[in-house]
Enzyme design. Structure first.
Site, short mmCIF file in Angstrom:
data_model
loop_
_atom_site.label_atom_id
_atom_site.label_comp_id
_atom_site.label_asym_id
_atom_site.label_seq_id
_atom_site.Cartn_x
_atom_site.Cartn_y
_atom_site.Cartn_z
N GLU A 94 24.68 28.91 16.36
CA GLU A 94 25.95 28.52 16.80
C GLU A 94 26.84 28.12 15.38
OE1 GLU A 94 26.28 25.22 19.59
OE2 GLU A 94 25.49 26.03 21.19
N GLU A 97 19.78 28.69 25.29
CA GLU A 97 20.40 28.11 25.59
C GLU A 97 21.26 27.97 26.88
OE1 GLU A 97 21.59 25.09 22.92
OE2 GLU A 97 20.55 25.94 21.24
C1 BG6 Z 1 24.31 22.82 22.10
C2 BG6 Z 1 23.77 23.07 20.20
O1 BG6 Z 1 25.42 24.07 21.37
O2 BG6 Z 1 23.99 22.28 22.07
C3 BG6 Z 1 22.73 21.70 20.42
O3 BG6 Z 1 22.92 23.86 19.78
C4 BG6 Z 1 22.97 20.50 20.81
O4 BG6 Z 1 22.56 21.23 19.03
C5 BG6 Z 1 23.42 21.13 22.50
O5 BG6 Z 1 21.90 18.90 21.21
C6 BG6 Z 1 23.52 20.32 23.06
O6 BG6 Z 1 24.74 19.12 22.84
P1 BG6 Z 1 25.66 17.64 23.35
O7 BG6 Z 1 27.10 17.55 22.62
O8 BG6 Z 1 26.42 18.00 24.53
O9 BG6 Z 1 25.11 16.21 22.83
#
Ligand code: BG6
Length: 465
Positions: A167, A366
């Site tokens: 990202e 993801e």
């Molecule tokens: C993703 C990232 O965008 O979101 C991760 O690659 C991150 O590093 C995940 O932990 C969840 O993010 P958040 O802000 O909901 O804790």
């Protein structure tokens, strides 16, 4: 009953990152990165003041963690090397403790039939480089390429799937536009330079990889399909296209097509914010494109034309000078994270990659659902019954399956994340894991209901319903 069977050798697994899981220990030799520094300076910015040293202790417990990966059906797993662990000052000597750790962790995965996917940069700039400007400084690009080559030499014999960034738009947004990463600037000119230098660093690392390695190298992008409020309103459609240029095509196009989208270039020129670069840089980006694309998908972007086009600060231009975010009535929400859940987005991304990006091999790198207060779902046996997560996964997989049926070149699905982990300023607020981590009980791990579901999913290479 429908059978959602996925292609042979589909990658099933999860993603995480070094800074979010490893923790920090006396004698581990790790150097500071921006998270260590920022937490020291402003601990109140982090949920419950939990900092990056207290992450899930994977550094010490990786064998147990790999066993849990196996128990939850992983045939592949992505994490990242922490630059500041491997090369504590960013550019100098390799830390022998880090080398031993990453070697052992990778070997343990392979021994257990888990294909290691390795990312090189997950928001974690070493502090000595940040002190000289971080991604704003050209020297960081050179330092990164040196670091990437070091990783390929040390681990490339066993790691066959590499990623240059996770990202890369997020350090741009967090650090230089919207104040959720250090150095907390609000400066579009800097944001554009940072984005360019990240893309250049990626291309140069890909060049180095292709010179003497035999696996695949790609990039992981969080793609947020931009939907106009009203598809029949040309002003809304135009606004959505600009948002797409800023947040998606700014990295997707150089990574796959080797060039920046014309509409984005026109805006950057109009703003007189063309980043510093040489002709050789553009040539490097042109020549060294990715082999494989990782797609992180959490939420779409809803966009409308600006209600008040004059509503902008001339001293501080922002992407939002060109569009308004649209708060669509009735949308389905994850209330803990405040993100919309729109399952069809995953299909739309896949079809876009199929039709407009040469159907390059890709995978979902993801996708996931962060929930606060999951303890309330613990049953008498101590297991978290996270049926909402199981539904979330299935709802997205149905659309992914449809895209694959229609020709999308998707090779796998990685959930965020394996076990609950530390998530930047949100720390441990929202839990995403297939495995619970109890911070009050020395980070005890317990497989959630979704972990058992995932095992069955992977074993059957799909699901029926
Ligand atoms: C993703 C990232 O965008 O979101 C991760 O690659 C991150 O590093 C995940 O932990 C969840 O993010 P958040 O802000 O909901 O804790």
């Amino acid at each position: 009953m429908t059978d959602y069977l996925f292609p042979k050798n589909f990658f099933w697994g999860t993603a995480s990152s070094g800074p979010q899981t490893e923790g920090r220990f006396d004698g581990d030799g790790k150097g500071d990165n921006i998270w260590d520094f920022w937490y020291e300076k402003e601990p109140q910015r982090f949920f419950n003041q939990v900092g990056p040293d207290k992450t899930s202790y994977n550094y010490k417990r990786f064998k147990e963690d790999v066993a849990l990966m196996k128990a939850t059906g992983h045939n592949s797993f992505r994490t990242s090397i922490q630059w500041s662990r491997l090369i504590p000052d960013g550019t100098g000597e390799v830390n022998p403790e880090a080398l031993a750790f990453y070697n052992a962790y990778i070997d343990e995965q392979i021994k257990n039939g888990i294909e290691p996917f390795m990312n090189l940069y997950h928001f974690d700039m070493p502090m000595p480089l940040q002190e000289k400007g971080g991604w704003l400084n050209r020297e960081t690009v050179e330092g990164y390429v040196h670091y990437a080559k070091t990783c390929f030499e040390l681990f490339g014999d066993r790691v066959k799937y590499w990623f240059t960034h996770n990202e890369p738009i997020v350090p741009v947004e967090g650090g230089y536009l919207y104040d959720f990463h250090y150095p907390n600037e609000k400066n579009l000119r800097h944001a554009i330079q940072v984005g360019f230098n990240e893309a250049l660093a990626s291309a140069l690392a890909i060049q180095a990889y292709h010179e003497d390695q035999d696996g695949q190298i790609g990039i992981i992008l969080n793609l947020t399909p931009s939907y106009p409020r009203d598809e029949n309103n040309p002003e809304d459609v135009k606004a959505a296209k600009i948002a797409d240029a800023f947040f998606n095509r700014s990295f997707l196009d150089p990574a796959i097509k080797g060039e920046y989208p014309e509409d984005l270039v026109a805006i950057v020129k109009e703003l007189d914010m063309v980043p510093e670069h040489t002709a050789a840089d553009l040539e490097a980006i042109k020549q060294h494109t990715i082999d494989i694309l990782g797609v992180n998908y959490y939420q779409p972007r809803r966009i409308k034309a600006k209600d008040n086009p004059a509503d902008k600060n001339p001293d501080c231009p922002m992407p939002e000078d060109y569009f308004d975010n649209y708060d669509m009535p009735g949308k389905k929400m994850n209330p803990y994270r405040g993100w919309e859940i729109y399952e069809k987005g995953i299909y739309d991304i896949m079809i876009n990659v199929r039709d407009n990006y040469g159907n390059i091999p890709c995978f979902i790198s993801e996708n996931g659902m962060g929930v606060e207060g999951e303890e309330r779902y613990i049953n008498a046996d101590g297991q978290i019954e996270d049926d909402y997560r199981i539904d979330f996964i299935k709802d997205h997989l149905r659309y992914l399956h449809q895209a694959i049926q229609e020709g999308a070149n998707c090779l796998g699905y990685h959930l965020w994340t394996c076990m609950d982990n530390w998530s930047w300023t949100n720390a441990y607020k929202n839990r995403y894991g297939l495995i619970a981590v109890d911070l009050d009980k020395e980070a005890k791990r317990t497989i959630k209901k979704s972990g058992y579901f995932f095992k069955e999913l992977a074993d059957q290479n799909g699901f029926k319903d």
